[in-house]
Design an enzyme around this catalytic site. Structure first.
Site, mmCIF file in Angstrom:
data_model
loop_
_atom_site.group_PDB
_atom_site.id
_atom_site.type_symbol
_atom_site.label_atom_id
_atom_site.label_comp_id
_atom_site.label_asym_id
_atom_site.label_seq_id
_atom_site.Cartn_x
_atom_site.Cartn_y
_atom_site.Cartn_z
ATOM 1 N N LYS B 25 1.009 -1.197 0.137
ATOM 2 C CA LYS B 25 0.078 -0.004 0.093
ATOM 3 C C LYS B 25 0.879 1.225 -0.035
ATOM 4 C CE LYS B 25 -4.335 0.105 0.646
ATOM 5 N NZ LYS B 25 -5.002 -0.440 -0.179
ATOM 6 N N THR B 70 -3.288 -5.423 0.799
ATOM 7 C CA THR B 70 -2.717 -4.035 0.880
ATOM 8 C C THR B 70 -3.380 -3.309 1.870
ATOM 9 O OG1 THR B 70 -3.955 -3.169 -0.794
ATOM 10 C CG2 THR B 70 -1.869 -4.114 -1.480
ATOM 11 N N ASP B 71 -4.900 -3.464 2.017
ATOM 12 C CA ASP B 71 -5.814 -2.974 3.093
ATOM 13 C C ASP B 71 -5.177 -3.207 4.577
ATOM 14 O OD1 ASP B 71 -8.376 -1.440 3.371
ATOM 15 O OD2 ASP B 71 -8.547 -3.061 4.752
ATOM 16 N N ARG B 184 28.455 33.611 -12.971
ATOM 17 C CA ARG B 184 26.951 33.071 -13.206
ATOM 18 C C ARG B 184 26.247 32.982 -11.760
ATOM 19 N NH1 ARG B 184 26.904 26.704 -15.283
ATOM 20 N NH2 ARG B 184 27.892 25.865 -13.440
ATOM 21 N N ASN B 253 20.471 21.297 -12.936
ATOM 22 C CA ASN B 253 21.161 22.674 -13.132
ATOM 23 C C ASN B 253 19.972 23.602 -13.554
ATOM 24 O OD1 ASN B 253 22.898 25.123 -13.510
ATOM 25 N ND2 ASN B 253 24.394 23.985 -14.231
ATOM 26 N N HIS B 255 18.741 26.757 -14.855
ATOM 27 C CA HIS B 255 19.604 27.799 -15.534
ATOM 28 C C HIS B 255 18.933 29.021 -15.489
ATOM 29 C CE1 HIS B 255 21.661 24.677 -17.537
ATOM 30 N NE2 HIS B 255 20.596 24.345 -18.170
#
Lengths: 306, 306, 306, 306
Positions: B25, B70-71, B184, B253, B255
């Site tokens: 789950k 899953t429950d 930069r 990165n 820019h």
């Protein structure tokens, strides 16, 4: 959107007419660095520029004689970030409004909007920052001829209180299954916008103050419902800031459901919650200064609510 | 994913076989309130539980005899938030691993993951909070029989420096148009994960320390490239925290292009930038303690990179 | 990621070493128009290029002598869209791999990935299209020296069946509350990737065929669990396409909960459902051709699962 | 939002008053299965219900006597999906409006909205479907006392034409750098909403027809600008569908920039484009039947534009 001269013309067909319209360049993400000393600072804005005025022929005839290119609007946004600087989002947008309405006769107004993202210094460093603001600040300037409307706000400020909130006394019908509670989690993402009655104001300082009032109010009372809490936030903002005539909230009630652990013989005295996504409550309200008359059209196009 | 006994069986057809598999789950959003005194505290986790082991027949025959629903996994996550508490995401996930592997013979391992969202008090209030953390904390526990791998990390910590970054000296070919620059903006969203060599550790304190090292390193040098900066972050983390053997970064990165204002006769000495979205640089690296041998399979399924 | 020569070097400090790494330009969104006749056609790809090889000094010393700029990689992607054309995403990525590994000695491999968005003609028009594909097609090429791995797939193909699905026979423990059902909605977003054992293949035709097999299989049986259904999809793909040795699925179980209307004296015989968001089941499995040995490292970095 | 009786009251403080407000449950995701024969069918709606009326005391006093719980609104949405069925989104929302305004005296109106997701059968199967619609259909019902406004629309219908589009003849100023072009790609995500002048209409059939007109119009002319194209779409819809008095568009100009390959001595005759994200043009317009007077307040709260 308010009427403009273009709307009074008739399209060729006679069947239809152009009503409210605006166009421009959206989401120009401009970062302005101030580096006059070793201690740099930045403003980080996402700016949308839209023009209103006489654009009839572009629509009806494909004649672009009046269409200030959206690419030109983009260039202008970045140029003005240098020429005018960014003292505040609101001031920057007012400068764009001045530029476009003064340079093009047929541009009688427009809508300029910005989001601002807040950064903090890393360890008080001179030129290194991290994106720190939990909320996104917003600003909108609408100009219609001689009239300016300036609206500020923010969204995505998520708040939660673990107690001092309840919900009781509501009507019950055949579809009602919600049990009353006097102790629950209250959580919401605050989205708000307020309208100034002046442009003679320190926008950054006022923004800071409104946010503080809203946060403080969230903590200071027992909440009988999200409506009750939003109204108090609004009331205190208007009572404290004479330059604000009107404020809106659009806030989800982000449900935190107490998980049913009794099924497993486990006590759960308001300790374990499931934070649900959808559906969610949605509470929206406008609160105005008592003696101010509202023109609801002023708000068209600036909010996803009301 | 490492092999398990299920993989050695053959499906009925003889054509195919089941290899690595896991199920469970995902995204159980649990909020745990501690309210033992008037000063409440919270942990806010989004938890995924996935089991590995002998699930062959569910796949090949539709026989669910081994399929812990899953429950049921969801219920267990919420129950354990009460029974075990949430001392740290890592501790909580280890508790889930213990539960599932000790209660079901055929569950030989699994993958348990969590995101944690950070909250702060509003004005130091006892029970009112706002979502404050700029980054999302992550934790993963993978168990395979007797072996546990614990990986911690975070993502979406956005950092930016306005100077002390350049990019020169790279090879030029016929497709190269980028001009060299010695000044930069450098900006990235830091996403990182590190692997511990022990479970005898204060996870919260170590998390805090790693984050501090990474932020501090971002500020403390001239960056010749994002690779150069990430490597130094990694080096300092490993040098400072003996319990970490390996750390990965996957960082865009982001820019920030200097906007060309010369076209409008406006000087732009690194003041006005366009923050672009896509494309972006993407720099990914693993750095390991020099004397530790890596098993790259350990990382399968826990990262979107490398 | 597989080892490369760079990894054998030691960083200056002696404390750490650079292990797996890759870098490049992500999400170059290229639209290629074919307009040789009045009947145009388009390919719409989002391409990521990442290089692997000897990039040690960039990390350890800030020496960029080997760093083919990510900007150069971007230019190359767009140039190759013209020079090589886009016959298929896979062919296009293989061309990028050839370019970078043949032009730079120290580039010994890399990872090139693409998403493709599918368009259809509007009313069979010659040059007007709408974005029509419900799924996003994916392709990955990983090159390591002489070895190429080509993986194709798609995601976000959402399917739902209103009956012929159940879930029974699973183990019950103290945390189990789920009732068994022999008639439920089964819904998922199919995400799958498969590995070819050859590059001598018509990628577009094979893609179409795999998608058809998967969709057809979804309809053709009573599903005892999502695991059961995914396995049958996998089995049929491998049985039908000899060029595929291995296929993975990572699929949510998108729960549709029968809404409890009995509380209002309304019968609800599997007619009204709440489509929930989170948490959701998450089922992941790899199925391989029976006689093929898998190298799990091949998959590192190409999937968010297993 | 239109005024309601609540607004005429004054809050206790005398400083402020409650103006427009609405509240309810948002995003109730309801899937309705019709299974009267072996050939099932489904409607898949995401429904938001918000009430307007006298909610003054909830805001000012924390008195919830009038607050129909949002949880009750949720239950009602799901119950009505069974009781009323979902013939069309618009019919379903009108049924909700009827329910709430007839059952609670102080509820004088509200806003009910839905998104609908379109599914198709897999290979004409009786009970297996895939999510196929490229666009998301929308519907809004606003009731204010005796007056209903019904607005239908859709968004995210992405269209592109590879030629027969240009942009010339626009004004040039010092910030203009865009070159004129008579052949470019035109691409947009169509978002539109139209207002009906009647509720006596086949909503599904009309939706289909409007969508067809819009798509067909996109293909049938040389576009001098997106404004020019949107206006023609609007004109044809209003000319063809007498039940529609007004239509709005809010459409991005999704720029596809010709990639500059000349730098590499490669010719690029409108073949290779970079599909950019942000910024983008944003064109918004309302077109009305010539002889119909508009009340712009009708649109407040139903659109993100104008």
């Amino acid at each position: 959107m308010t009427s403009n001269t273009a709307e009074t013309k008739q399209a060729g067909s006679g069947t239809v007419r152009l009503a409210a319209n605006q166009y421009g360049k959206a989401e120009n993400h401009v970062v302005r660095v101030y580096r006059d000393s070793a201690r740099h600072s930045i403003r980080d804005l996402n700016v949308t520029s839209q023009l209103r005025g006489d654009f009839e022929l572009a629509h009806t005839e494909g004649d672009n004689e009046h269409v200030v290119a959206t690419d030109t609007q983009k260039n202008t946004v970045f140029a003005k970030a240098k020429e005018n600087g960014i003292e505040s989002p609101e001031q920057f947008l007012l400068g764009l409004a001045d530029h476009f309405t003064s340079n093009f006769d047929w541009v009688t107004g427009g809508r300029w909007a910005a989001e601002e993202y807040g950064w903090s210094r890393i360890n008080d460093h001179d030129h290194s920052f991290y994106k720190s603001a939990p909320e996104i600040r917003t600003a909108v300037v609408m100009r219609n001829g001689d009239r300016d409307i300036v609206i500020s706000g923010f969204y995505d400020l998520t708040v939660l209180k673990t107690t001092a909130s309840g919900f009781v006394g509501y009507p019950k019908d055949k579809y009602t299954t919600l049990p009353e509670t006097e102790d629950r989690i209250l959580a919401t993402d605050i989205a708000t916008r307020w309208r100034y009655n002046t442009t003679d104001i320190d926008y950054d300082a006022t923004y800071k103050r409104v946010k503080e009032i809203i946060l403080e109010t969230f903590t200071d009372h027992y909440s009988y419902a999200l409506q009750h809490t939003l109204y108090q936030m609004a009331e205190k903002v208007i009572a404290s800031v004479p330059e604000i005539d009107e404020i809106k909230f659009s806030c989800p009630n982000k449900h935190h459901f107490l998980y049913d652990l009794e099924r497993f013989d486990i006590d759960n005295p308001n300790e374990v919650f499931h934070a649900a996504d959808r559906p969610y409550g949605l509470i929206e309200a406008t609160v105005a200064r008592a003696d101010v008359e509202l023109d609801e059209r002023d708000w068209i196009g600036i909010a996803g609510f009301c």
